[in-house]
Write a protein that holds these residues in place. Sequence first.
Motif, short mmCIF file in Angstrom:
data_model
loop_
_atom_site.label_atom_id
_atom_site.label_comp_id
_atom_site.label_asym_id
_atom_site.label_seq_id
_atom_site.Cartn_x
_atom_site.Cartn_y
_atom_site.Cartn_z
N ASP A 34 0.87 -1.17 0.00
CA ASP A 34 0.00 0.00 0.00
C ASP A 34 0.91 1.23 0.00
O ASP A 34 1.35 1.70 1.06
CB ASP A 34 -0.91 -0.02 1.22
CG ASP A 34 -1.92 1.11 1.22
OD1 ASP A 34 -1.65 2.16 0.59
OD2 ASP A 34 -2.97 0.95 1.86
N HIS A 35 1.21 1.75 -1.19
CA HIS A 35 2.15 2.86 -1.32
C HIS A 35 1.64 4.15 -0.69
O HIS A 35 2.43 4.92 -0.15
CB HIS A 35 2.49 3.10 -2.81
CG HIS A 35 3.35 2.03 -3.38
ND1 HIS A 35 4.70 1.95 -3.15
CD2 HIS A 35 3.04 0.98 -4.17
CE1 HIS A 35 5.20 0.91 -3.78
NE2 HIS A 35 4.21 0.29 -4.40
N ASP A 36 0.33 4.38 -0.73
CA ASP A 36 -0.22 5.61 -0.15
C ASP A 36 -0.02 5.63 1.37
O ASP A 36 0.43 6.63 1.93
CB ASP A 36 -1.71 5.75 -0.48
CG ASP A 36 -1.94 6.00 -1.96
OD1 ASP A 36 -1.02 6.52 -2.63
OD2 ASP A 36 -3.03 5.66 -2.45
N LEU A 37 -0.31 4.52 2.03
CA LEU A 37 -0.11 4.43 3.47
C LEU A 37 1.38 4.57 3.80
O LEU A 37 1.75 5.29 4.73
CB LEU A 37 -0.65 3.12 4.01
CG LEU A 37 -0.36 2.85 5.49
CD1 LEU A 37 -1.07 3.86 6.39
CD2 LEU A 37 -0.75 1.44 5.87
N LEU A 38 2.21 3.88 3.05
CA LEU A 38 3.64 3.92 3.30
C LEU A 38 4.19 5.34 3.14
O LEU A 38 4.95 5.82 3.97
CB LEU A 38 4.36 2.95 2.36
CG LEU A 38 5.77 2.57 2.72
CD1 LEU A 38 5.88 2.05 4.14
CD2 LEU A 38 6.28 1.53 1.75
N ARG A 39 3.79 6.02 2.09
CA ARG A 39 4.24 7.40 1.84
C ARG A 39 3.81 8.32 2.99
O ARG A 39 4.59 9.13 3.48
CB ARG A 39 3.67 7.89 0.50
CG ARG A 39 4.02 9.31 0.19
CD ARG A 39 5.41 9.38 -0.38
NE ARG A 39 5.66 10.76 -0.78
CZ ARG A 39 6.79 11.38 -0.54
NH1 ARG A 39 7.77 10.77 0.03
NH2 ARG A 39 6.95 12.63 -0.92
N ALA A 40 2.57 8.18 3.46
CA ALA A 40 2.09 9.00 4.57
C ALA A 40 2.90 8.75 5.84
O ALA A 40 3.27 9.69 6.55
CB ALA A 40 0.60 8.72 4.83
N GLN A 41 3.21 7.49 6.11
CA GLN A 41 4.02 7.14 7.28
C GLN A 41 5.44 7.69 7.16
O GLN A 41 6.03 8.14 8.14
CB GLN A 41 4.05 5.63 7.48
CG GLN A 41 2.74 5.02 7.90
CD GLN A 41 2.35 5.39 9.31
OE1 GLN A 41 3.17 5.75 10.15
NE2 GLN A 41 1.06 5.33 9.60
N MET A 42 5.99 7.65 5.95
CA MET A 42 7.35 8.16 5.74
C MET A 42 7.40 9.67 5.94
O MET A 42 8.37 10.19 6.49
CB MET A 42 7.86 7.74 4.37
CG MET A 42 8.12 6.25 4.27
SD MET A 42 8.62 5.69 2.64
CE MET A 42 10.37 6.07 2.71
N LEU A 43 6.37 10.38 5.52
CA LEU A 43 6.33 11.83 5.70
C LEU A 43 6.21 12.21 7.17
O LEU A 43 6.69 13.25 7.60
CB LEU A 43 5.17 12.44 4.91
CG LEU A 43 5.33 12.43 3.39
CD1 LEU A 43 4.04 12.89 2.70
CD2 LEU A 43 6.52 13.29 2.95
N ARG A 44 5.59 11.34 7.97
CA ARG A 44 5.43 11.58 9.41
C ARG A 44 6.68 11.23 10.21
O ARG A 44 6.78 11.59 11.38
CB ARG A 44 4.27 10.75 9.96
CG ARG A 44 2.91 11.20 9.47
CD ARG A 44 1.80 10.34 10.00
NE ARG A 44 1.89 10.16 11.44
CZ ARG A 44 1.28 9.19 12.11
NH1 ARG A 44 0.53 8.32 11.47
NH2 ARG A 44 1.39 9.10 13.41
N THR A 45 7.61 10.51 9.61
CA THR A 45 8.80 10.04 10.34
C THR A 45 10.05 10.71 9.76
O THR A 45 10.71 10.17 8.90
CB THR A 45 8.92 8.51 10.23
OG1 THR A 45 7.67 7.92 10.55
CG2 THR A 45 9.99 7.97 11.17
N THR A 46 10.33 11.89 10.24
CA THR A 46 11.51 12.60 9.75
C THR A 46 12.73 12.33 10.62
O THR A 46 13.86 12.60 10.22
CB THR A 46 11.26 14.12 9.71
OG1 THR A 46 10.91 14.55 11.04
CG2 THR A 46 10.14 14.45 8.73
N HIS A 47 12.49 11.79 11.82
CA HIS A 47 13.59 11.54 12.75
C HIS A 47 13.31 10.25 13.52
O HIS A 47 12.18 9.99 13.90
CB HIS A 47 13.72 12.72 13.72
CG HIS A 47 14.92 12.66 14.58
ND1 HIS A 47 16.16 13.05 14.15
CD2 HIS A 47 15.09 12.21 15.85
CE1 HIS A 47 17.04 12.87 15.12
NE2 HIS A 47 16.41 12.36 16.15
N GLY A 48 14.33 9.45 13.76
CA GLY A 48 14.17 8.23 14.53
C GLY A 48 13.50 7.12 13.74
O GLY A 48 13.63 7.04 12.53
N ALA A 49 12.75 6.28 14.44
CA ALA A 49 12.09 5.14 13.79
C ALA A 49 10.64 5.06 14.25
O ALA A 49 10.31 5.47 15.36
CB ALA A 49 12.81 3.84 14.12
#
Length: 193
Positions: A34-49
């Motif tokens: 699910d690329h849309d979900l993954l992209r949203a999660q990546m945008l929310r995670t700028t630091h750490g894990a």
Amino acid sequence: MTTLSALPVPAGQAILDDLWTTPVWLGTIQPVIDHDLLRAQMLRTTHGARDIDPGDLLDVGQARAVFGTLAQTALQVGADEVRLSAQIWGADHRVPLAYGHAAWTAWCYLAVDGHAPHDRSGAVCLHDPRAGCDAASVPGLPWGRAITLKAQVGLTVLAPGWLAHSVLPVSPGHALAVLTAQASGDPVVGEPG
């Protein structure tokens, strides 16, 4: 949720390498995610894990079957249970030298976003398990040199779970999505005693 439709690349394009007398499979797996979900999660995670539920990204039953079949074929080891986890790695995330107790461990880069100033950002490193490598005065001559695997979409590595590994720090402006599989079961032949 989507299904994992692509299996590992043909053996002619993948490598089963005998690193330090330890079997390691290196190839490409392109799961349907699910690329849309993954992209949203990546945008929310700028630091750490950030941990995310792999079931939200892909068909976990099929993913377990693919990794289990690959481990049986490449490493000749089965699994009683395959545990999956998914994470987004943002800036400064790293994993120091670690050892596991799984029969095998696999890492698959699902997505890479942004531009890193160097090609080792978020790279998985596999470390020489041979006795005496930690005492080598010049790593790589002949002991102590780690194998560094550049983060690339689809890159998958499968290794015995006891093999020492680490993840190099992720650079600012770079984010990675990684699926990890670990199996309980019998250890791989050749485990250091």
